[in-house]
Each structure stands twice: as C-alpha cells, then as structure tokens.
Motif scaffolding. Structure first.
Motif, PDB file in Angstrom:
ATOM      1  N   UNK A 270       0.830  -1.212   0.000  1.00 53.50           N
ATOM      2  CA  UNK A 270       0.000   0.000   0.000  1.00 53.50           C
ATOM      3  C   UNK A 270       0.855   1.249   0.000  1.00 53.50           C
ATOM      4  N   UNK A 271       0.304   2.301  -0.598  1.00 56.10           N
ATOM      5  CA  UNK A 271       0.902   3.619  -0.443  1.00 56.10           C
ATOM      6  C   UNK A 271       0.805   4.044   1.016  1.00 56.10           C
ATOM      7  N   UNK A 272       1.810   4.766   1.449  1.00 56.73           N
ATOM      8  CA  UNK A 272       1.918   5.176   2.853  1.00 56.73           C
ATOM      9  C   UNK A 272       1.278   6.550   3.034  1.00 56.73           C
ATOM     10  N   UNK A 273      -0.065   6.598   2.900  1.00 51.37           N
ATOM     11  CA  UNK A 273      -0.778   7.875   2.931  1.00 51.37           C
ATOM     12  C   UNK A 273      -1.883   7.836   3.984  1.00 51.37           C
ATOM     13  N   UNK A 274      -2.260   9.029   4.453  1.00 55.31           N
ATOM     14  CA  UNK A 274      -3.422   9.155   5.332  1.00 55.31           C
ATOM     15  C   UNK A 274      -3.400   8.196   6.495  1.00 55.31           C
ATOM     16  N   UNK A 275      -4.465   7.376   6.574  1.00 55.74           N
ATOM     17  CA  UNK A 275      -4.606   6.466   7.700  1.00 55.74           C
ATOM     18  C   UNK A 275      -3.866   5.159   7.559  1.00 55.74           C
ATOM     19  N   UNK A 276      -3.196   4.920   6.423  1.00 55.15           N
ATOM     20  CA  UNK A 276      -2.571   3.612   6.225  1.00 55.15           C
ATOM     21  C   UNK A 276      -1.496   3.293   7.260  1.00 55.15           C
ATOM     22  N   UNK A 277      -0.580   4.219   7.605  1.00 53.83           N
ATOM     23  CA  UNK A 277       0.409   3.861   8.633  1.00 53.83           C
ATOM     24  C   UNK A 277      -0.194   3.719  10.031  1.00 53.83           C
ATOM     25  N   UNK A 278      -1.445   4.173  10.230  1.00 53.93           N
ATOM     26  CA  UNK A 278      -2.146   3.947  11.486  1.00 53.93           C
ATOM     27  C   UNK A 278      -2.800   2.566  11.495  1.00 53.93           C
ATOM     28  N   UNK A 279      -3.194   2.104  10.316  1.00 53.20           N
ATOM     29  CA  UNK A 279      -3.845   0.804  10.183  1.00 53.20           C
ATOM     30  C   UNK A 279      -2.839  -0.327  10.055  1.00 53.20           C
ATOM     31  N   UNK A 280      -1.777  -0.101   9.285  1.00 56.53           N
ATOM     32  CA  UNK A 280      -0.819  -1.145   8.942  1.00 56.53           C
ATOM     33  C   UNK A 280       0.564  -0.813   9.477  1.00 56.53           C
ATOM     34  N   UNK A 281       1.310  -1.864   9.829  1.00 55.88           N
ATOM     35  CA  UNK A 281       2.696  -1.701  10.269  1.00 55.88           C
ATOM     36  C   UNK A 281       3.619  -2.262   9.195  1.00 55.88           C
ATOM     37  N   UNK A 282       4.504  -1.417   8.724  1.00 58.57           N
ATOM     38  CA  UNK A 282       5.424  -1.809   7.662  1.00 58.57           C
ATOM     39  C   UNK A 282       6.240  -3.030   8.069  1.00 58.57           C
ATOM     40  N   UNK A 283       6.228  -4.041   7.209  1.00 59.16           N
ATOM     41  CA  UNK A 283       6.950  -5.300   7.385  1.00 59.16           C
ATOM     42  C   UNK A 283       6.367  -6.180   8.495  1.00 59.16           C
ATOM     43  N   UNK A 284       5.253  -5.767   9.071  1.00 58.46           N
ATOM     44  CA  UNK A 284       4.555  -6.621  10.044  1.00 58.46           C
ATOM     45  C   UNK A 284       3.326  -7.254   9.402  1.00 58.46           C
ATOM     46  N   UNK A 285       2.421  -6.425   8.874  1.00 51.08           N
ATOM     47  CA  UNK A 285       1.234  -6.952   8.199  1.00 51.08           C
ATOM     48  C   UNK A 285       1.065  -6.395   6.789  1.00 51.08           C
ATOM     49  N   UNK A 286       2.013  -5.600   6.322  1.00 52.79           N
ATOM     50  CA  UNK A 286       1.959  -5.036   4.972  1.00 52.79           C
ATOM     51  C   UNK A 286       3.302  -4.415   4.636  1.00 52.79           C
TER      52      UNK A 286
END
Length: 367
Positions: A270-286
């Motif tokens: 996913x692009x790292x925009x808006x709520x995405x880094x609040x929803x997803x953790x890089x290299x953990x679930x996305x």
C-alpha cells in the motif's frame, strides 16, 4: 426485545462499500431488536439532500436517536442540513467521521467543523488517523472501526505468493488507478508471469478507459484485466484469485477493501498515505511505499516473491489485524453508544453555549 428506533443517515447506494457498511449496521441493529430507518439511496445530489432532510423530519416519530455519516466537500453540507433538522426535531445524534480528505476540509473550514461536531451527543472515527486529526475540533472523538463479517472471508496463508496482483477500488483519480499498470510494467521484464486484475466501478467517467489506454501505452495490456464492480458477496472470491493486493490511493483512511484483503490472507502493498500507517505496520502486516512511485511498489512486490518468510509473516499478521474489525467486537460498542445517546448522555464541550444540549434533553412536544 424491541429497542429504540434509530435513523441511519449515509450512503445506501447499491453495490458500493459505503452501502455495505450502512446496510450491515442496519441489519445487525435490526437483529438486536433496534428499529431502523435509513436514508438515502438517491443518486442525484439535490434529491439526495432532500431525501435525507425530509426523512429526518417526516419520520421523527419513528426514531429516538440518529447516526449521521460526515464526509468532506458537498457531503459535509448534507450533514449540516440533516443535523439542523434533527435539532429542530429535538433528536440526539451521533456523528461518524469518514474520508481521508476530511482533515484537509476541516483545516479550511475550522469554525463550521467545530460547530457541527460539538453539537452531537458523540462523535466517532473509524481510524486512529482520523481521530487524531479531528481532535482539534472536538477532543473526545471515539474510535469505532468499520467492521467486517469476518466469517465471509476464508483465510488462506501465502507462504509462496504468485505474481497475481489484485486491485479493488473505484476508478477515480484519488485512488490513482494508473499506478497499478505502471507497477506491472516495472515488473514485466524480470517477472514474466506477472498479471493484474483491476476491479471496480467507473466512479470518475473515463477513468477506467484511461487506465486501459495507459496499459496499452506501457505494453502490458495483455497482463492487465479491467473488470466492473462485483457484488459484495463475490468480493472474497474475487480477492482469492490473487496473492498480492495493491492499494495505490493518494488519499486514504481505513479502506474496507484493504481489510478484506488482509482477512483473506493476501499480502498487501500500500501507499503510505493518510490512515494507512495507522492501520498497517510496515513489514509486520503489509509493505508501505511512497505514493505515486511505481518503482518502489514494484520493488515491494519483488520482495514478497523472493524474500524468504516475508510473505507468510505478512499474510498471517494481516489476518490478525483484520480480526480486530470483526462485528462481534464492534457491535456491542455501537449499541452502548446508541443507548447512551437515547438517554441523552451528553456533556457540554468548551465553547458550546449549552443551548443544543438542553434542547436535546427536553422531551419532544406531543403531536
């Protein structure tokens, strides 16, 4: 046990994710004994506004509390008009904030935003991102996620994903559909069997055609399949035909399509925009990448294909993330919030005159 009536104000258009969320809430509340009224299923803007306001007023004897979805742009005006009608009818209401553009809109119109939010019994947001960015306009915004019917999404782990990419969104500039075929073009030379399925309605006329034209220009038209929207019940099967989910949005909050992909076990890039880094953790679930960067997104896909253990870790952790959004976790919180609103549980917020609070606390005049 029959409970109070609830007016649900939002998007009830057929075959859209927003419709599915509203309809799911209505269905679950009905099952729990609440009596629901919904609006609106009208597509034309003026007809939609008239239906929302008209239903709020005409059906005021059929509900004790209202829940109103709030988006940016023109839809914000609809929420203002509906809430003014609810105050006239002396009905308490809960506001549910949505859309990645809402914080930007609020910065442009802070007084309007603060005035709308402070008059509600309660305000909810589906993501920590939106809650954090809307707190300057009301400090007690509550986190209430968009839920999933988790049982509808069978989990299949992806320890060795194939280069079968899935994109599921509306064709609209805000979701940058053109980025997906650009990613395929980046991968084509060294991943010869890469293929992409893009599924969604043409929300911006000509957007799907422009995406198809771009795929032809890039020389990957034979690898990219563009499909229309699918019914909600067919989404799990459509997702399971791929192994890697691409979310290319330029602006986002907590998209249901990403939650659905996580629930199915797809590896999400996913692009790292808006709520995405609040929803997803890089290299953990996305894997999160900069917006608009086909090289970075293609590089993330390569990592999933070749890096030992990465895909399976993301796949399994992604399912655990999706499980936090199950209806059995979220529905009790909705019921508690609605019950409190029915009983006029409302404190005065800083800057509020209290007139709205006292009016909501007074019983309606008999008709």
């Amino acid at each position: 046990m029959v409970k109070a009536g609830v007016l649900l104000v939002g998007n009830f258009l057929r075959a859209t994710n927003a419709h599915a969320l509203g309809e799911d809430l209505r269905a679950h509340l009905d099952d729990r004994g609440w009596r629901t009224v919904t609006t609106s299923a009208r597509r034309a803007a003026l007809a939609r506004l008239a239906d929302m306001v008209g239903t709020a007023w005409r059906r005021r004897g059929d509900y004790a509390v209202a829940q109103v979805n709030v988006y940016s742009g023109r839809a914000f005006l609809w929420a203002e008009a509906v809430c003014a009608t609810l105050r006239l009818a002396r009905k308490p209401y809960i506001l549910s904030l949505h859309g990645g553009n809402l914080p930007r809109f609020a910065r442009r119109w802070p007084r309007r935003t603060r005035r709308l939010l402070r008059r509600a019994v309660a305000v909810t947001a589906p993501s920590p991102y939106l809650r954090e960015h809307m707190r300057p306009y009301r400090g007690d915004v509550q986190l209430l996620p968009n839920p999933l019917e988790l049982a509808d999404y069978a989990f299949v782990a992806r320890p060795a994903p194939r280069p079968r990419l899935v994109w599921l969104r509306a064709f609209h500039a805000v979701y940058d559909p053109g980025l997906a075929p650009r990613v395929v073009a980046e991968l084509a030379a060294d991943v010869p069997d890469v293929a992409l399925r893009m599924i969604g309605p043409d929300a911006e006329p000509g957007s799907r055609a422009a995406t198809a034209a771009l795929a032809r220009t890039l020389g990957v038209a034979d690898r990219v399949t563009l499909l229309d929207k699918v019914p909600k019940r067919e989404v799990p099967a459509a997702l399971q035909r791929g192994d890697i989910f691409l979310n290319t949005a330029r602006v986002d909050n907590t998209p249901v399509c990403v939650l659905e992909a996580l629930a199915c076990g797809l590896c999400v890039v996913s692009t790292n925009v808006g709520g995405m880094p609040y929803l997803l953790r890089h290299e953990h679930d996305a894997l999160l990448v900069p917006p608009g960067d086909p090289v970075a997104m293609a590089g993330a896909v390569r990592r999933l294909l070749h890096e030992p253990g990465l895909a399976e870790r993301l796949s399994r952790n992604g399912r655990r993330t999706a499980e936090q959004f199950a209806w059995d976790r979220v529905l009790p919180r909705w019921e508690a919030l609605l019950t409190a609103a029915v009983h006029r549980v409302h404190r005065v917020h800083p800057g509020d005159t209290g007139r709205e609070t006292r009016a909501a606390a007074r019983p309606a005049r008999p008709r």
